[in-house]
Design a protein around this motif. Structure first.
Motif, PDB file in Angstrom:
ATOM      1  N   ALA A 138       2.894 -45.712 -18.452  1.00  0.00           N
ATOM      2  CA  ALA A 138       3.698 -44.532 -18.778  1.00  0.00           C
ATOM      3  C   ALA A 138       5.120 -44.920 -19.160  1.00  0.00           C
ATOM      4  CB  ALA A 138       3.704 -43.580 -17.585  1.00  0.00           C
ATOM      5  N   CYS A 141       4.992 -46.504 -22.796  1.00  0.00           N
ATOM      6  CA  CYS A 141       4.755 -45.487 -23.832  1.00  0.00           C
ATOM      7  C   CYS A 141       5.995 -44.609 -24.012  1.00  0.00           C
ATOM      8  CB  CYS A 141       3.546 -44.636 -23.447  1.00  0.00           C
ATOM      9  SG  CYS A 141       1.977 -45.542 -23.508  1.00  0.00           S
ATOM     10  N   SER A 142       6.648 -44.219 -22.948  1.00  0.00           N
ATOM     11  CA  SER A 142       7.853 -43.403 -23.064  1.00  0.00           C
ATOM     12  C   SER A 142       8.962 -44.143 -23.819  1.00  0.00           C
ATOM     13  CB  SER A 142       8.334 -43.022 -21.669  1.00  0.00           C
ATOM     14  OG  SER A 142       9.545 -42.309 -21.745  1.00  0.00           O
ATOM     15  N   TRP A 143       9.133 -45.432 -23.533  1.00  0.00           N
ATOM     16  CA  TRP A 143      10.170 -46.213 -24.226  1.00  0.00           C
ATOM     17  C   TRP A 143       9.858 -46.349 -25.709  1.00  0.00           C
ATOM     18  CZ3 TRP A 143      10.149 -50.898 -26.877  1.00  0.00           C
ATOM     19  CH2 TRP A 143      11.407 -51.427 -27.189  1.00  0.00           C
ATOM     20  N   TYR A 145       8.017 -44.315 -27.590  1.00  0.00           N
ATOM     21  CA  TYR A 145       8.134 -42.999 -28.243  1.00  0.00           C
ATOM     22  C   TYR A 145       9.590 -42.629 -28.452  1.00  0.00           C
ATOM     23  CZ  TYR A 145       7.898 -37.972 -28.915  1.00  0.00           C
ATOM     24  OH  TYR A 145       8.058 -36.709 -29.404  1.00  0.00           O
ATOM     25  N   GLU A 146      10.444 -42.824 -27.465  1.00  0.00           N
ATOM     26  CA  GLU A 146      11.838 -42.406 -27.583  1.00  0.00           C
ATOM     27  C   GLU A 146      12.637 -43.338 -28.499  1.00  0.00           C
ATOM     28  OE1 GLU A 146      13.361 -42.235 -23.678  1.00  0.00           O
ATOM     29  OE2 GLU A 146      12.210 -40.438 -23.083  1.00  0.00           O
TER      30      GLU A 146
END
Length: 387
Positions: A138, A141-143, A145-146
């Motif tokens: 998680a 993936c967050s890094w 995407y942002e």
């Protein structure tokens, strides 16, 4: 036969005025013939009714009561305890065969195996392995995407939106608005509206008017034909049949019904008279001799047997019973006295009761904490323990 019937109802009233001489002439012979035919039937009916009532009172009702008593006794004495015992046995057997094994299997086999063999390893795997791995995935993936996908996605979305509108929306909108709508409106809708208003509407109105008048004519013709057929049927069939029913069938049926009613009542009177005669004959030939034999022979013989045989025998039996009872009581008292003497010789005379001294203290207090003036303190020990 029906020997206790109610009195017959009075004869029917006179017929309505208008009976002809032919009806009056044939009424008496018809009633005589019907009476001759009905009397045997009424006598057989009364005989069967009386026999059925007597059979019901003498056989069926006592037999039914006996069967009900036997069935009730069998049910209460045999079937109810047997059913209760069988129910308890089946209940325990069912629990032993279908409840206890499955409860033991669930409680001591399936639950421990599922808990320690499946649930505990899965909880440890989820807590110690899958949760850290999921948190790391998680975060990555967050890094991504942002940092990478969000700016690129905005620019690419704007470009693809304008390109899609230019290729797939604006050409079809122009084709529909400036080509298809004018062609369909002026080439198809306008001619069809003119054809409907100028051609089809007048033709439809004329056809409807013609069919309306044609239908009215057909209805008038059918109504005339139906009226003629109804008049013919009423004139040629219903009127003669009504006259035949009123003039022939109704008087004949009324006379036959009245003759049957009168004959049935007269036959009832005849049957009642015959029954009374048979009852008087049976009383004279059977009842009176039997009654005379009972009063003149059986009653004196019964009195002699009661006074000379039964009373002395009952008195002797009562005296013998009293003598036997007195002898049995004397023997019992002798046996009890011998048993007491033997016990006194073996165990000795009974010890006399010794008197028990009453407690000295007159009042029981709570030791030194009492506040009653003049009371002597007593130990807090029960009388049983003191003795």
């Amino acid at each position: 036969m029906d020997l206790d019937k109610r009195p017959a109802s009075p004869a029917p009233g006179r017929y309505e005025p208008g009976d002809g001489c032919l009806t009056t002439a044939i009424r008496i012979p018809v009633r005589i013939v019907v009476l001759v035919l009905v009397v045997p039937v009424r006598m057989v009916w009364d005989l069967l009714a009386a026999g059925t009532r007597a059979l019901h009172r003498s056989v069926f009702r006592p037999f039914g009561r006996g069967i009900a008593f036997v069935c009730s006794w069998v049910y209460e004495t045999l079937l109810t305890p047997l059913g209760r015992a069988l129910g308890v046995a089946l209940w325990w057997l069912g629990r032993a065969l279908f409840v206890w094994p499955w409860v033991a299997l669930w409680r001591y086999v399936l639950v421990p195996v599922a808990y320690y063999g499946l649930l505990v390893p899965l909880v440890w795997l989820y807590t110690s392995v899958l949760t850290p791995i999921g948190h790391g995935i998680a975060f990555v993936c967050s890094w991504v995407y942002e940092t990478l996908l969000t700016p690129t996605g905005h620019v690419l979305g704007v470009v693809l939106g304008w390109l899609g509108r230019a290729l797939f929306v604006w050409p079809w909108v122009a084709l529909w608005r400036y080509v298809l709508v004018p062609v369909v409106h002026y080439g198809l809708v306008v001619p069809l509206v003119w054809l409907y208003r100028q051609v089809l509407t007048p033709i439809g109105h004329g056809t409807l008017w013609s069919l309306t008048w044609l239908g009215r004519g057909i209805v008038l013709i059918a109504a005339g034909i139906w009226t003629a057929l109804v008049w013919l049927v009423v004139t040629l069939l219903i009127t003669p049949l009504g006259w035949f029913h009123r003039s022939v069938l109704a008087p004949v049926g009324r006379e036959i019904a009245a003759a049957l009613g009168v004959a049935w009542r007269i036959a009832g009177q005849i049957s009642r008279a015959v029954g009374r005669g048979l009852k008087w004959l049976a009383r004279v030939l059977i009842g009176q001799p039997v009654s005379w034999f009972y009063r003149s022979v059986c009653t004196p013989v019964g009195h002699v047997l009661r006074d000379r045989v039964w009373a002395p025998a009952r008195k002797a039996a009562a005296e013998a019973g009293r003598a036997v009872g007195s002898a049995l009581r004397s023997a019992g008292e002798t046996v009890r006295q011998a048993r007491r003497d033997a016990w006194r010789a073996l165990a000795g005379a009974p010890r006399p009761a010794e008197p028990v001294a009453a407690p000295v203290d007159g009042a029981r207090t709570l030791g030194s904490t009492t506040t009653v003036p003049g009371a002597v303190p007593a130990p807090e020990i029960s009388l049983r323990k003191q003795v």
